[in-house]
Design a protein around this motif. Structure first.
Motif, PDB file in Angstrom:
ATOM      1  N   PHE A 130     -20.079 -14.456 -22.226  1.00 24.55           N
ATOM      2  CA  PHE A 130     -20.470 -15.180 -21.012  1.00 24.55           C
ATOM      3  C   PHE A 130     -20.552 -14.242 -19.825  1.00 24.55           C
ATOM      4  N   VAL A 131     -21.220 -14.742 -18.779  1.00 22.99           N
ATOM      5  CA  VAL A 131     -21.208 -14.045 -17.491  1.00 22.99           C
ATOM      6  C   VAL A 131     -20.198 -14.788 -16.623  1.00 22.99           C
ATOM      7  N   GLY A 132     -19.263 -14.051 -16.037  1.00 22.19           N
ATOM      8  CA  GLY A 132     -18.236 -14.668 -15.192  1.00 22.19           C
ATOM      9  C   GLY A 132     -18.373 -14.224 -13.749  1.00 22.19           C
ATOM     10  N   LEU A 133     -18.343 -15.182 -12.850  1.00 17.17           N
ATOM     11  CA  LEU A 133     -18.296 -14.853 -11.413  1.00 17.17           C
ATOM     12  C   LEU A 133     -16.866 -15.081 -10.929  1.00 17.17           C
ATOM     13  N   VAL A 134     -16.260 -14.034 -10.400  1.00 21.49           N
ATOM     14  CA  VAL A 134     -14.938 -14.172  -9.773  1.00 21.49           C
ATOM     15  C   VAL A 134     -15.150 -14.002  -8.276  1.00 21.49           C
ATOM     16  N   ALA A 135     -15.042 -15.101  -7.550  1.00 17.45           N
ATOM     17  CA  ALA A 135     -15.274 -15.044  -6.097  1.00 17.45           C
ATOM     18  C   ALA A 135     -14.030 -15.548  -5.390  1.00 17.45           C
ATOM     19  N   SER A 136     -13.365 -14.639  -4.688  1.00 14.61           N
ATOM     20  CA  SER A 136     -12.121 -15.030  -4.007  1.00 14.61           C
ATOM     21  C   SER A 136     -12.048 -14.340  -2.659  1.00 14.61           C
ATOM     22  N   VAL A 253     -27.657 -13.890 -15.610  1.00 14.88           N
ATOM     23  CA  VAL A 253     -27.851 -14.662 -16.842  1.00 14.88           C
ATOM     24  C   VAL A 253     -29.076 -14.140 -17.587  1.00 14.88           C
ATOM     25  N   GLU A 254     -30.122 -13.851 -16.816  1.00 12.38           N
ATOM     26  CA  GLU A 254     -31.366 -13.326 -17.388  1.00 12.38           C
ATOM     27  C   GLU A 254     -31.134 -11.939 -17.992  1.00 12.38           C
ATOM     28  N   LEU A 255     -30.468 -11.092 -17.200  1.00 14.57           N
ATOM     29  CA  LEU A 255     -30.203  -9.710 -17.616  1.00 14.57           C
ATOM     30  C   LEU A 255     -29.400  -9.650 -18.905  1.00 14.57           C
ATOM     31  N   LYS A 256     -28.387 -10.484 -18.998  1.00 13.24           N
ATOM     32  CA  LYS A 256     -27.486 -10.434 -20.150  1.00 13.24           C
ATOM     33  C   LYS A 256     -27.843 -11.443 -21.231  1.00 13.24           C
ATOM     34  N   ASN A 257     -28.826 -12.276 -20.931  1.00 16.03           N
ATOM     35  CA  ASN A 257     -29.309 -13.261 -21.889  1.00 16.03           C
ATOM     36  C   ASN A 257     -28.169 -14.094 -22.490  1.00 16.03           C
ATOM     37  N   VAL A 258     -27.357 -14.678 -21.605  1.00  7.85           N
ATOM     38  CA  VAL A 258     -26.228 -15.482 -22.081  1.00  7.85           C
ATOM     39  C   VAL A 258     -26.526 -16.971 -21.899  1.00  7.85           C
ATOM     40  N   LYS A 259     -25.759 -17.769 -22.608  1.00  3.12           N
ATOM     41  CA  LYS A 259     -25.925 -19.231 -22.533  1.00  3.12           C
ATOM     42  C   LYS A 259     -24.719 -19.873 -21.843  1.00  3.12           C
ATOM     43  N   GLN A 260     -23.828 -19.023 -21.363  1.00  6.24           N
ATOM     44  CA  GLN A 260     -22.584 -19.545 -20.784  1.00  6.24           C
ATOM     45  C   GLN A 260     -22.243 -18.818 -19.485  1.00  6.24           C
ATOM     46  N   LEU A 261     -21.924 -19.622 -18.472  1.00  4.46           N
ATOM     47  CA  LEU A 261     -21.448 -19.073 -17.196  1.00  4.46           C
ATOM     48  C   LEU A 261     -20.017 -19.551 -16.971  1.00  4.46           C
ATOM     49  N   SER A 278     -24.354 -26.803 -10.834  1.00  8.29           N
ATOM     50  CA  SER A 278     -24.613 -27.827 -11.848  1.00  8.29           C
ATOM     51  C   SER A 278     -26.096 -28.193 -11.850  1.00  8.29           C
ATOM     52  N   HIS A 279     -26.708 -28.188 -10.677  1.00  6.91           N
ATOM     53  CA  HIS A 279     -28.118 -28.552 -10.557  1.00  6.91           C
ATOM     54  C   HIS A 279     -29.032 -27.437 -11.056  1.00  6.91           C
ATOM     55  N   GLU A 280     -28.741 -26.202 -10.655  1.00  7.17           N
ATOM     56  CA  GLU A 280     -29.643 -25.069 -10.928  1.00  7.17           C
ATOM     57  C   GLU A 280     -29.532 -24.522 -12.347  1.00  7.17           C
ATOM     58  N   PHE A 281     -28.426 -24.771 -13.017  1.00  9.30           N
ATOM     59  CA  PHE A 281     -28.251 -24.218 -14.370  1.00  9.30           C
ATOM     60  C   PHE A 281     -28.135 -25.353 -15.386  1.00  9.30           C
ATOM     61  N   SER A 282     -29.047 -26.297 -15.295  1.00  7.46           N
ATOM     62  CA  SER A 282     -28.921 -27.463 -16.176  1.00  7.46           C
ATOM     63  C   SER A 282     -29.166 -27.086 -17.647  1.00  7.46           C
ATOM     64  N   ASN A 283     -29.819 -25.937 -17.896  1.00  2.88           N
ATOM     65  CA  ASN A 283     -30.157 -25.573 -19.291  1.00  2.88           C
ATOM     66  C   ASN A 283     -29.103 -24.684 -19.963  1.00  2.88           C
ATOM     67  N   ILE A 284     -28.077 -24.251 -19.228  1.00  2.00           N
ATOM     68  CA  ILE A 284     -27.000 -23.496 -19.879  1.00  2.00           C
ATOM     69  C   ILE A 284     -25.648 -24.114 -19.522  1.00  2.00           C
ATOM     70  N   ASN A 285     -24.642 -23.669 -20.241  1.00  2.00           N
ATOM     71  CA  ASN A 285     -23.309 -24.242 -20.072  1.00  2.00           C
ATOM     72  C   ASN A 285     -22.588 -23.575 -18.883  1.00  2.00           C
ATOM     73  N   VAL A 286     -22.206 -24.366 -17.885  1.00  2.00           N
ATOM     74  CA  VAL A 286     -21.507 -23.792 -16.731  1.00  2.00           C
ATOM     75  C   VAL A 286     -20.060 -24.300 -16.723  1.00  2.00           C
ATOM     76  N   ALA A 287     -19.114 -23.389 -16.906  1.00  2.00           N
ATOM     77  CA  ALA A 287     -17.694 -23.779 -16.860  1.00  2.00           C
ATOM     78  C   ALA A 287     -17.176 -23.534 -15.450  1.00  2.00           C
ATOM     79  N   LEU A 288     -16.975 -24.630 -14.726  1.00  2.00           N
ATOM     80  CA  LEU A 288     -16.393 -24.534 -13.382  1.00  2.00           C
ATOM     81  C   LEU A 288     -14.887 -24.677 -13.533  1.00  2.00           C
ATOM     82  N   THR A 289     -14.143 -23.750 -13.002  1.00  2.00           N
ATOM     83  CA  THR A 289     -12.681 -23.846 -13.076  1.00  2.00           C
ATOM     84  C   THR A 289     -12.230 -25.161 -12.431  1.00  2.00           C
TER      85      THR A 289
END
Ligand code: KG4
Ligand code: ZN
Length: 329
Positions: A130-136, A253-261, A278-289
């Motif tokens: 997956f591609v993970g965004l850590v924003a803090s 997501v495009e660069l790494k060709n993943v199906k999970q965020l 949730s709106h913009e990535f309706s075609n892949i799985n988005v795990a929101l903490t």
């Protein structure tokens, strides 16, 4: 397996008991915002002193709420860094002492690995890679994660972190500290199109938020004494940050060709970011903490420790020292 997690990297004293990396038996957090509020930011010396005051009662409360005892705990996990060195030292010293005195394994956890692990508390079915965004408040990093324990940095902020930008502009708008949650609240009543702030988009996969912060400062100076709604400026600023994060995530997501965020860290609590993802990535799985585990907590540390524990056997690291700066990848 029951793990006691301890987190003291910044201005939250936290302890939690988590079973098998998924059942949260307790999660107790004592926030110091009332101490730092009047300074408009975290004062490291005051933070470490308060950790010393809070840490033992917080651990007692976490054990009590989990209806367990130190004897029944299978391991003690603690944030080893990155963070404020004096704050980290309190958690690490207490964890080492408890583990040694009770003959339990000690599991050091990287704070960012903790944030990433927190996403699993709401989405146990996260798929790799997956591609993970850590924003803090201190990080805005994009990682490529083929499995837990293996992290490749795809991009990161070259100046301010997203949470830092929220906090600094919230301060300019007199919204208090920490500014992110306050900005989120007031922005709900504002017009996100009121100010057309820039969407900073540096070449490659990095982020930059300091120019955006400066443009907010310039706008506020230019409009000093004029009649405008703070909610409109807040909503516009928030929209610029959210757009920037979403746009770069699409590229990743495009660069790494993943199906999970996987989205985590304090800024993952932002309601506009959550809605837009949730709106913009309706075609892949988005795990929101889950909201309760976006900002610093100890359940995420115990969860990360469980993942580590199932991968290795050597944990009795009593030579462990906290590290203010350590990279995950
Ligand atoms: O993960 P965290 O608790 O601590 C660090 O590891 O830095 O993140 C804190 C950051 C702060 O900058 C705070 O303003 C931001 O996360 N934050 C938010 C929201 N809740 C917390 N930013 C935007 N919207 C929120 N709802
Ligand atoms: Zn954090």
């Amino acid at each position: 397996m029951k793990i006691l997690g301890i987190e003291t990297s910044c201005d939250e004293t936290a302890a939690a008991v988590v079973e098998d990396g998924k059942n949260i038996l307790s999660s107790v957090i004592s926030s110091q915002f009332h101490i730092h509020e009047k300074f408009g930011g975290v004062v490291p010396e005051l933070a470490s002193r308060d950790h010393i005051r809070q840490i033992l009662p917080i651990i007692d409360e976490a054990l009590k709420k989990a209806n367990t005892t130190l004897e029944e705990i299978d391991a003690v996990a603690v944030t080893k860094g990155p963070g404020l060195i004096g704050s980290l030292m309190v958690g690490v010293t207490v964890a080492k002492t408890l583990a040694y005195a009770n003959q339990k394994p000690l599991i050091p956890v990287h704070h960012i690995e903790g944030h990433i692990s927190a996403a699993f508390l709401g989405s146990p079915d996260i798929q790799f890679p997956f591609v993970g965004l850590v924003a803090s408040g201190g990080h805005t990093h994009l990682y490529y994660v083929p499995k837990m324990g293996k992290y490749e940095i795809i991009g990161k902020t070259i100046d301010d972190a997203a949470g830092e930008a929220f906090d600094k502009v919230a301060k300019l708008l007199n919204l208090g500290f920490p500014g992110g949650p306050a900005m989120d609240r007031i922005a709900k009543e504002g017009n996100p199109k009121f100010v057309d702030f820039p969407r900073p988009f540096p070449q490659g996969m990095d982020f930059s938020f300091s120019g955006l912060k400066t443009s907010a400062l310039v706008w506020l100076k230019d409009h000093q004494g004029q009649d405008y709604k703070v909610a409109d400026v807040a909503a516009s600023f928030q929209e610029a940050i959210v757009d920037t994060l979403v746009k770069k995530l699409k590229k990743a997501v495009e660069l790494k060709n993943v199906k999970q965020l996987v989205i985590c860290g304090g800024v993952a609590a932002n309601s506009r970011l959550r809605a837009k993802l949730s709106h913009e990535f309706s075609n892949i799985n988005v795990a929101l903490t889950p909201l309760a585990y976006c900002t610093d907590n100890a359940a995420m540390i115990a969860t990360a420790a469980f993942f580590q524990k199932t991968n290795s056997k050597h944990f009795e690291q009593f030579e462990l020292e906290p590290q203010a700066n350590i990279s995950l990848a």
